[in-house]
Design a protein around this motif. Structure first.
Motif, PDB file in Angstrom:
ATOM      1  N   ALA A   6     -24.346  29.236 -13.265  1.00 14.06           N
ATOM      2  CA  ALA A   6     -25.798  29.198 -13.419  1.00 14.06           C
ATOM      3  C   ALA A   6     -26.182  29.462 -14.869  1.00 14.06           C
ATOM      4  CB  ALA A   6     -26.439  30.239 -12.516  1.00 14.06           C
ATOM      5  N   THR A   7     -27.303  28.896 -15.267  1.00 17.37           N
ATOM      6  CA  THR A   7     -27.855  29.159 -16.590  1.00 17.37           C
ATOM      7  C   THR A   7     -28.488  30.553 -16.594  1.00 17.37           C
ATOM      8  OG1 THR A   7     -30.023  28.264 -16.026  1.00 17.37           O
ATOM      9  CG2 THR A   7     -28.372  26.697 -16.916  1.00 17.37           C
ATOM     10  N   GLU A   8     -28.781  31.053 -17.780  1.00 16.47           N
ATOM     11  CA  GLU A   8     -29.452  32.352 -17.893  1.00 16.47           C
ATOM     12  C   GLU A   8     -30.792  32.340 -17.158  1.00 16.47           C
ATOM     13  OE1 GLU A   8     -28.970  35.566 -18.942  1.00 16.47           O
ATOM     14  OE2 GLU A   8     -26.901  34.886 -18.964  1.00 16.47           O
ATOM     15  N   ALA A   9     -31.536  31.235 -17.289  1.00 17.96           N
ATOM     16  CA  ALA A   9     -32.832  31.126 -16.611  1.00 17.96           C
ATOM     17  C   ALA A   9     -32.660  31.232 -15.100  1.00 17.96           C
ATOM     18  CB  ALA A   9     -33.524  29.815 -16.975  1.00 17.96           C
ATOM     19  N   ALA A  10     -31.618  30.622 -14.564  1.00 15.89           N
ATOM     20  CA  ALA A  10     -31.370  30.692 -13.122  1.00 15.89           C
ATOM     21  C   ALA A  10     -30.993  32.111 -12.712  1.00 15.89           C
ATOM     22  CB  ALA A  10     -30.278  29.702 -12.721  1.00 15.89           C
ATOM     23  N   ILE A  11     -30.163  32.770 -13.507  1.00 20.95           N
ATOM     24  CA  ILE A  11     -29.769  34.154 -13.197  1.00 20.95           C
ATOM     25  C   ILE A  11     -30.997  35.060 -13.202  1.00 20.95           C
ATOM     26  CG2 ILE A  11     -28.429  36.156 -13.991  1.00 20.95           C
ATOM     27  CD1 ILE A  11     -26.680  33.967 -12.764  1.00 20.95           C
ATOM     28  N   GLU A  12     -31.869  34.885 -14.172  1.00 22.86           N
ATOM     29  CA  GLU A  12     -33.091  35.699 -14.242  1.00 22.86           C
ATOM     30  C   GLU A  12     -33.968  35.484 -13.006  1.00 22.86           C
ATOM     31  OE1 GLU A  12     -35.079  34.934 -17.973  1.00 22.86           O
ATOM     32  OE2 GLU A  12     -33.312  35.560 -19.109  1.00 22.86           O
ATOM     33  N   LEU A  13     -34.105  34.238 -12.577  1.00 20.54           N
ATOM     34  CA  LEU A  13     -34.903  33.947 -11.391  1.00 20.54           C
ATOM     35  C   LEU A  13     -34.245  34.516 -10.132  1.00 20.54           C
ATOM     36  CD1 LEU A  13     -37.379  32.716 -10.055  1.00 20.54           C
ATOM     37  CD2 LEU A  13     -36.197  30.498 -10.071  1.00 20.54           C
ATOM     38  N   ILE A  14     -32.937  34.421 -10.038  1.00 22.75           N
ATOM     39  CA  ILE A  14     -32.222  34.989  -8.896  1.00 22.75           C
ATOM     40  C   ILE A  14     -32.485  36.497  -8.812  1.00 22.75           C
ATOM     41  CG2 ILE A  14     -29.931  35.536  -7.952  1.00 22.75           C
ATOM     42  CD1 ILE A  14     -29.024  32.789  -9.174  1.00 22.75           C
ATOM     43  N   GLU A  15     -32.405  37.181  -9.955  1.00 20.65           N
ATOM     44  CA  GLU A  15     -32.659  38.625  -9.973  1.00 20.65           C
ATOM     45  C   GLU A  15     -34.088  38.936  -9.530  1.00 20.65           C
ATOM     46  OE1 GLU A  15     -30.378  40.981 -10.240  1.00 20.65           O
ATOM     47  OE2 GLU A  15     -28.923  39.355 -10.411  1.00 20.65           O
ATOM     48  N   LYS A  16     -35.040  38.144  -9.971  1.00 24.08           N
ATOM     49  CA  LYS A  16     -36.436  38.332  -9.574  1.00 24.08           C
ATOM     50  C   LYS A  16     -36.596  38.145  -8.060  1.00 24.08           C
ATOM     51  CE  LYS A  16     -41.061  36.657 -10.761  1.00 24.08           C
ATOM     52  NZ  LYS A  16     -41.827  35.761 -11.627  1.00 24.08           N
ATOM     53  N   VAL A  82     -33.069  26.064 -13.838  1.00 24.96           N
ATOM     54  CA  VAL A  82     -34.452  26.219 -13.391  1.00 24.96           C
ATOM     55  C   VAL A  82     -35.327  25.305 -14.239  1.00 24.96           C
ATOM     56  CG1 VAL A  82     -36.396  27.825 -13.226  1.00 24.96           C
ATOM     57  CG2 VAL A  82     -34.096  28.614 -12.705  1.00 24.96           C
ATOM     58  N   VAL A  83     -36.225  24.584 -13.574  1.00 22.45           N
ATOM     59  CA  VAL A  83     -37.172  23.710 -14.272  1.00 22.45           C
ATOM     60  C   VAL A  83     -38.571  23.931 -13.686  1.00 22.45           C
ATOM     61  CG1 VAL A  83     -35.444  21.942 -14.857  1.00 22.45           C
ATOM     62  CG2 VAL A  83     -36.701  21.770 -12.700  1.00 22.45           C
ATOM     63  N   PRO A  84     -39.612  23.602 -14.441  1.00 24.63           N
ATOM     64  CA  PRO A  84     -40.971  23.736 -13.906  1.00 24.63           C
ATOM     65  C   PRO A  84     -41.186  22.798 -12.722  1.00 24.63           C
ATOM     66  CG  PRO A  84     -41.007  23.377 -16.284  1.00 24.63           C
ATOM     67  CD  PRO A  84     -39.597  23.148 -15.828  1.00 24.63           C
ATOM     68  N   GLY A  85     -42.061  23.193 -11.806  1.00 18.69           N
ATOM     69  CA  GLY A  85     -42.407  22.335 -10.681  1.00 18.69           C
ATOM     70  C   GLY A  85     -42.135  23.000  -9.362  1.00 18.69           C
ATOM     71  N   ARG A  86     -42.517  22.307  -8.304  1.00 22.82           N
ATOM     72  CA  ARG A  86     -42.328  22.821  -6.954  1.00 22.82           C
ATOM     73  C   ARG A  86     -40.952  22.445  -6.437  1.00 22.82           C
ATOM     74  NH1 ARG A  86     -45.183  26.218  -4.165  1.00 22.82           N
ATOM     75  NH2 ARG A  86     -44.640  25.096  -2.296  1.00 22.82           N
ATOM     76  N   GLY A  87     -40.280  23.423  -5.846  1.00 25.87           N
ATOM     77  CA  GLY A  87     -38.982  23.183  -5.243  1.00 25.87           C
ATOM     78  C   GLY A  87     -39.128  22.812  -3.787  1.00 25.87           C
ATOM     79  N   VAL A  98     -41.660  27.241 -10.294  1.00 29.69           N
ATOM     80  CA  VAL A  98     -40.436  26.639 -10.840  1.00 29.69           C
ATOM     81  C   VAL A  98     -39.540  26.277  -9.665  1.00 29.69           C
ATOM     82  CG1 VAL A  98     -40.495  27.862 -13.056  1.00 29.69           C
ATOM     83  CG2 VAL A  98     -39.349  28.913 -11.095  1.00 29.69           C
ATOM     84  N   ARG A  99     -38.488  25.524  -9.969  1.00 28.19           N
ATOM     85  CA  ARG A  99     -37.540  25.182  -8.910  1.00 28.19           C
ATOM     86  C   ARG A  99     -36.135  25.202  -9.465  1.00 28.19           C
ATOM     87  NH1 ARG A  99     -35.911  19.662  -8.729  1.00 28.19           N
ATOM     88  NH2 ARG A  99     -36.840  18.464 -10.411  1.00 28.19           N
ATOM     89  N   PHE A 100     -35.183  25.480  -8.593  1.00 24.95           N
ATOM     90  CA  PHE A 100     -33.781  25.385  -8.972  1.00 24.95           C
ATOM     91  C   PHE A 100     -33.397  23.916  -9.012  1.00 24.95           C
ATOM     92  CE2 PHE A 100     -33.788  29.709  -7.122  1.00 24.95           C
ATOM     93  CZ  PHE A 100     -33.236  30.395  -8.197  1.00 24.95           C
ATOM     94  N   LEU A 101     -32.503  23.577  -9.907  1.00 28.73           N
ATOM     95  CA  LEU A 101     -32.036  22.204 -10.081  1.00 28.73           C
ATOM     96  C   LEU A 101     -30.527  22.225 -10.260  1.00 28.73           C
ATOM     97  CD1 LEU A 101     -32.839  19.170 -10.749  1.00 28.73           C
ATOM     98  CD2 LEU A 101     -32.628  19.877 -13.126  1.00 28.73           C
TER      99      LEU A 101
END
Length: 109
Positions: A6-16, A82-87, A98-101
């Motif tokens: 996972a990218t750092e952005a994905a890890i941050e979102l996972i933690e949230k 993670v990218v902007p938009g609805r997942g 945002v949504r996971f990609l």
């Protein structure tokens, strides 16, 4: 080489999401209702079965895929971003805007 990372952005979102919902897991969608996207669920709300393969963990969170789908993806590394938009409407990140990609990279021969 890891099968999933996972990218750092994905890890941050996972933690949230873990702070908000408790333990979570991922299941790579096979393209039905929500397209082919990594879906994040509360760990106790998704039933993992004999037809699912655990590819590894991202952010201390297990990542699964159906065995039949894995046969198509087994030569690739999945990179969760993670990218902007609805997942997907059932995935926990939906309300975050945002949504996971899933990005992929073919394993070297």
């Amino acid at each position: 080489m890891e099968k999933v990372k996972a990218t750092e952005a994905a890890i941050e979102l996972i933690e949230k999401l873990k702070a908000k919902y408790g333990p979570v897991l991922f299941h790579q969608s096979g393209g039905c209702c929500d397209g082919s996207s990594p879906m994040c669920y509360p760990r106790d709300d998704f039933m993992i079965g004999d037809s699912d393969v655990c590819l590894g963990e991202i952010g201390d969170t297990p990542f699964y895929m159906n065995k039949k789908q894995y046969e198509y993806w087994k030569h690739t590394q999945l990179i969760i971003d993670v990218v902007p938009g609805r997942g997907g409407m059932f995935s926990l990140e939906g309300p975050e805007g945002v949504r996971f990609l899933t990005r992929s990279k073919v394993f070297p021969s």
